[in-house]
Design an enzyme around this catalytic site. Structure first.
Site, PDB file in Angstrom:
ATOM      1  N   GLU A 220       0.828  -1.208   0.000  1.00  0.00           N
ATOM      2  CA  GLU A 220       0.000   0.000   0.000  1.00  0.00           C
ATOM      3  C   GLU A 220       0.866   1.263   0.000  1.00  0.00           C
ATOM      4  O   GLU A 220       0.594   2.226  -0.707  1.00  0.00           O
ATOM      5  CB  GLU A 220      -0.928   0.023   1.227  1.00  0.00           C
ATOM      6  CG  GLU A 220      -1.967  -1.092   1.254  1.00  0.00           C
ATOM      7  CD  GLU A 220      -3.101  -0.875   0.248  1.00  0.00           C
ATOM      8  OE1 GLU A 220      -3.109   0.164  -0.438  1.00  0.00           O
ATOM      9  OE2 GLU A 220      -3.962  -1.769   0.158  1.00  0.00           O
ATOM     10  N   ARG A 224       1.022   3.875  -3.210  1.00  0.00           N
ATOM     11  CA  ARG A 224       0.440   5.195  -2.952  1.00  0.00           C
ATOM     12  C   ARG A 224       1.512   6.250  -2.708  1.00  0.00           C
ATOM     13  O   ARG A 224       1.534   7.296  -3.356  1.00  0.00           O
ATOM     14  CB  ARG A 224      -0.496   5.153  -1.732  1.00  0.00           C
ATOM     15  CG  ARG A 224      -1.699   4.258  -1.938  1.00  0.00           C
ATOM     16  CD  ARG A 224      -2.614   4.278  -0.715  1.00  0.00           C
ATOM     17  NE  ARG A 224      -3.444   3.080  -0.699  1.00  0.00           N
ATOM     18  CZ  ARG A 224      -4.754   3.084  -0.478  1.00  0.00           C
ATOM     19  NH1 ARG A 224      -5.389   4.203  -0.232  1.00  0.00           N
ATOM     20  NH2 ARG A 224      -5.427   1.954  -0.467  1.00  0.00           N
ATOM     21  N   ASP A 352      -5.255  -9.759  -8.449  1.00  0.00           N
ATOM     22  CA  ASP A 352      -5.448  -8.862  -9.600  1.00  0.00           C
ATOM     23  C   ASP A 352      -4.190  -8.289 -10.235  1.00  0.00           C
ATOM     24  O   ASP A 352      -3.875  -8.540 -11.400  1.00  0.00           O
ATOM     25  CB  ASP A 352      -6.409  -7.720  -9.219  1.00  0.00           C
ATOM     26  CG  ASP A 352      -6.055  -7.020  -7.894  1.00  0.00           C
ATOM     27  OD1 ASP A 352      -5.018  -7.364  -7.295  1.00  0.00           O
ATOM     28  OD2 ASP A 352      -6.824  -6.135  -7.483  1.00  0.00           O
ATOM     29  N   GLU A 489     -11.619   1.227 -10.642  1.00  0.00           N
ATOM     30  CA  GLU A 489     -11.146   0.281 -11.672  1.00  0.00           C
ATOM     31  C   GLU A 489     -11.932   0.362 -12.979  1.00  0.00           C
ATOM     32  O   GLU A 489     -11.347   0.282 -14.059  1.00  0.00           O
ATOM     33  CB  GLU A 489     -11.160  -1.159 -11.131  1.00  0.00           C
ATOM     34  CG  GLU A 489     -10.079  -1.454 -10.093  1.00  0.00           C
ATOM     35  CD  GLU A 489     -10.395  -0.855  -8.729  1.00  0.00           C
ATOM     36  OE1 GLU A 489     -11.579  -0.539  -8.469  1.00  0.00           O
ATOM     37  OE2 GLU A 489      -9.455  -0.684  -7.919  1.00  0.00           O
TER      38      GLU A 489
END
Ligand SMILES: *[C@@H]1O[C@H](CO)[C@@H](O)[C@H](O)[C@H]1NC(C)=O
Ligand SMILES: *[C@@H]1O[C@H](CO)[C@@H](O)[C@H](O)[C@H]1NC(C)=O
Length: 587
Positions: A220, A224, A352, A489
C-alpha cells in the site's frame, strides 16, 4: 508598535525637518542644546526606524514567505520563489508555462540534473508526454469542481492525515503518512490546480516524515506514497520529491531480507522490523508482485541499483514457480518462497495486479524482458480457459474464481477485476493478441452492467452471476457485498479503452457514473463511501473518503473526458496501480 513608530516619523520628518527656514533654524538651536548622549539616542532611533521601514516594505524578498492562505501571494512572487528553490526547472516555472503558453508544452528533452544532492544520476523529465489543454470541456470542469469539493473537506478536517471522514468532520489515520495528500499531488498537477498543489507540496517538504514508529503495509505504501512521490517528481522535476522517495525506499527495503527474497507484507518504518501479516504466515501474491514499477523507477531515478535488484529478484522468483496455466494462487510464503497450496485463484483481491504488473513492467523496461510478456500472455490464456464464463440468460461474460487450488469454480467477481479490460487493451496497443481485445470489450460491457443494474447506478464491491439458469437475473448482490468505496477500476478501464478506440460511448458511460457519484456519494464536506448501492432511499453513508478517490477515480474521469489524447501519453508513461504515471525507459 507599528503605528506609534510611524506617528513619530510623520512628526519629525515632514513638518519639522523639511519645514520653512525659521523652523529649520530653531531645529538646529534645539539640536545643539542636546547632550551627546541625547543626540546618540536620536540617531539610533532614526536608524532603527529606517530599518523597520525597509524591512516591512512590500516586495522585500527576505520577508516574503509562500502564504498558503492567500493564493495571490503565490502567483506574484516568482522571483522570490526561485530564490527559495534552487532548481531552475521548478514547479512554479512549469505552472507559469501552463499559464503563458496555454498549449502544447515543448519537450525539453531529458534533463540530467546533477544529482539528488551530489551523486550523478538523477533523471527528471518534467512535462514530457503531459499536455495541459485549455479551455477545459464542460465535463472536465465538473470533475475539477468535484476534486476541489473533496479537497476542501480534506483540507478543513483532515489536513496531513490519511483519510477524510466527511460526515463526522474528522480524519482517519491508517499509516499516518498523509495518504490522501500524497496520492493527490499528480492529480492536482495534471488538473492545473496550482494553489492547491503548492500548499500540498509545502506540507510534503516540511511535514512528511517517515520515521514513524508504526507498522505499514509494504504494498500500500509503495503504490500510494512511493509511487505518488516518484510520479510528481517526474512531472514537476522537483528534486525534493525524489529525496522523500529515497528516504521511504530505504525504510521499506528491509522487507526483502527474507530467506527467499519474497518480501514480508509489513514493516515498522522506524525500527525497520519487517514481518508477515498478523492474521497469516503468508504474503499476498499480488502485493509482492505490485511494487516493481515503483522500486525500479526509484533505482532509475537515483542511479542506486539496490531497489531494482530487490524487486526484480521477486518478479523472477515468481516467474520460476509452477502455475496453473499461468494463473497464480493468492498467497505466497516469504520464508519458503512457495505458493500456499490450495489457495484461491482470482483476478480480484490479492491476485489482480500480478497480471497488471507483468504487462506494465514489460512496458516500463522498453519491452526487453521477454519472460514478463510470456507470463502475461500465458496468464491471460489461463483466464480465458479457466475463469471466463457466461451468464444466463443474457450471456454476459465475467471472470470468476477458482477455489481449493483450482477445483471449484465460483461465479463471483470483485469490482477490482474491472481493471482488467484496461490492462488488456493497453496490451493490445503494445502488440498483444487480438483475442484480448474481444475479451476486454465484453468484460467492460459486463462491468458496466454491474453499475446499470443497480438503482443508484453504482456498482457493488462484489457481484455474483447466474450460470445455471436458477432464475431470470444475470447477476445478484449479497447484502454484505453491497457497498461502494468510490473505487476507480471501471473508470480506469474506460479511459484506456477510449484512448485506444476513440469510441465516445466510453465517455458517455463514464459520465453516467460520475453523475451517480455526484448524486449518491457527495456530502457537504466531500464524498463518502456508501454501504448499499441497492437502495436509493438509504445508501448508508460510511463516512470515509479513500485516498484513491482523488488519486485514481477523479484523475481517470478527468483524463477520460479530455479529447486531447496526449494529455497523458501512454507511449511515454506507464501508470502504476494507484494511477501514478511513471516514465517508460528504453530497457
Ligand atoms: C539531500 O538533501 C536533503 C536536504 O538537504 C536531505 O534531506 C537528503 O537526505 C539528502 N539526500 C541525499 C541522498 O543525501
Ligand atoms: C462503441 O462501443 C459500444 C460499446 O462497446 C459499441 O456498442 C459500439 O458499436 C461502438 N461504436 C463503434 C463506432 O465502434
Amino acid at each position: 508598535m507599528d503605528a506609534s513608530i510611524s506617528d513619530h516619523v510623520a512628526l519629525l520628518l515632514p513638518s519639522d525637518v523639511y519645514g520653512d527656514s525659521k523652523k529649520t533654524r530653531s531645529f538646529w538651536r534645539w539640536w545643539n542644546q542636546l547632550s551627546r548622549f541625547q543626540r546618540s539616542l536620536i540617531y539610533m532611533f532614526v536608524i532603527a526606524v529606517l530599518f523597520t521601514i525597509l524591512y516591512f516594505l512590500p516586495g522585500n524578498s527576505e520577508n516574503v514567505v509562500v502564504d498558503v492562505e492567500k493564493p495571490e501571494a503565490n502567483t506574484i512572487k516568482k522571483d522570490v520563489l526561485s530564490n527559495i528553490r534552487n532548481d531552475p526547472r521548478d514547479v512554479e516555472n512549469d505552472f507559469n508555462e501552463i499559464e503563458n503558453e496555454n498549449q502544447v508544452l515543448e519537450e525539453p528533452g531529458d534533463v540530467q540534473i546533477d544529482d539528488i544532492n551530489n551523486s550523478k544520476h538523477v533523471l527528471a523529465r518534467p512535462n514530457i508526454g503531459v499536455q495541459f489543454p485549455e479551455p477545459l470541456g464542460e465535463r472536465q470542469e465538473a470533475v475539477v469542481e468535484a476534486f476541489k469539493h473533496a479537497w476542501k473537506g480534506y483540507k478543513r478536517f483532515a489536513w496531513g492525515h490519511d483519510h477524510l471522514k466527511p460526515i463526522s468532520e474528522t480524519y482517519h489515520d491508517w499509516f499516518g503518512l498523509g495518504l490522501t495528500l500524497v496520492d493527490s499531488l499528480d492529480t492536482m498537477y495534471l488538473m492545473g490546480l496550482k494553489k492547491e498543489f503548492l500548499e500540498a507540496k509545502d506540507w510534503v517538504e516540511n511535514h512528511l516524515h517517515f520515521d514513524k514508529n508504526r507498522d505499514v503495509n509494504l504494498f500500500e505504501v509503495t503504490i500510494r506514497v512511493l509511487g505518488g512521490l516518484l510520479s510528481i517528481f517526474h512531472l514537476s522535476g522537483d528534486k525534493m520529491f525524489l529525496n522523500k522517495a529515497l528516504d521511504l525506499g530505504d525504510r521499506l527495503l528491509p522487507c526483502f531480507e527474507t530467506p527467499s527474497g519474497i518480501p514480508y507484507s509489513d514493516i515498522n518504518l522506524f525500527s525497520s522490523k519487517a514481518h508477515a501479516p498478523k492474521w497469516s504466515p503468508d504474503s499476498s501474491t499480488s502485493e509482492v508482485t505490485t511494487i516493481q514499477l515503483e522500486f525500479k523507477d526509484l533505482s532509475r531515478s537515483t542511479g542506486i541499483p539496490k531497489y531494482e535488484e530487490a524487486v526484480s529478484k521477486v518478479a523472477h522468483h515468481v516467474h520460476t514457480l509452477e502455475k496453473k496455466d499461468g494463473l497464480v494462487p493468492i498467497f505466497i510464503n516469504a520464508n519458503s518462497g512457495q505458493f500456499r497450496m490450495h489457495s484461491t485463484i482470482t483476478l480480484g483481491a490479492r491476485g489482480d495486479s500480478y497480471y497488471e504488473y507483468l504487462l506494465k513492467q514489460w512496458i516500463q523496461t522498453g519491452k526487453t524482458v521477454d519472460y514478463l510478456k510470456d507470463d502475461y500472455i500465458e496468464g491471460i490464456s489461463g483466464v480465458q480457459k479457466h475463469l471466463a464464463e457466461r451468464t444466463v440468460p443474457n450471456s454476459y461474460l465475467f471472470i470468476g474464481e477458482l477455489l481449493v487450488g483450482g477445483k471449484d469454480f465460483k461465479p463471483k467477481m470483485d469490482h477490482l477485476t474491472c481493471y482488467l479490460p484496461g490492462t488488456l487493451v493497453l496490451g493490445v496497443h503494445h502488440g498483444m493478441p487480438d483475442s484480448h481485445m474481444k475479451l476486454a470489450e465484453e468484460l467492460l460491457a459486463t462491468c458496466y452492467q454491474t453499475y446499470v443494474q443497480q438503482p443508484t447506478f453504482l456498482a457493488p464491491e462484489i457481484t455474483y452471476f447466474n450460470i445455471h439458469g436458477e432464475n431470470s437475473n444475470d447477476m445478484y448482490v449479497k447484502t454484505n457485498d453491497a457497498h461502494n468505496l468510490l473505487r476507480p477500476e471501471f473508470i480506469e478501464s474506460l479511459w484506456y479503452m477510449y484512448q485506444i478506440t476513440k469510441n465516445t460511448t466510453y465517455q458517455e458511460w463514464g459520465w453516467n457514473i460520475f453523475q451517480a457519484f455526484e448524486k449518491y456519494t457527495k456530502v457537504v464536506n466531500g464524498y463518502t463511501s456508501i454501504g448499499n448501492v441497492r437502495n436509493t432511499a438509504n445508501v448508508r453513508p460510511k463516512d470515509l473518503m479513500e485516498s484513491f478517490f482523488l488519486s485514481e477515480t477523479l484523475k481517470y474521469l478527468y483524463l477520460l473526458f479530455s479529447n486531447n489524447p496526449k494529455l497523458l501519453d501512454i507511449d511515454k508513461y506507464v501508470v502504476n496501480s494507484e494511477a501514478h504515471p511513471l516514465p517508460i525507459y528504453s530497457s
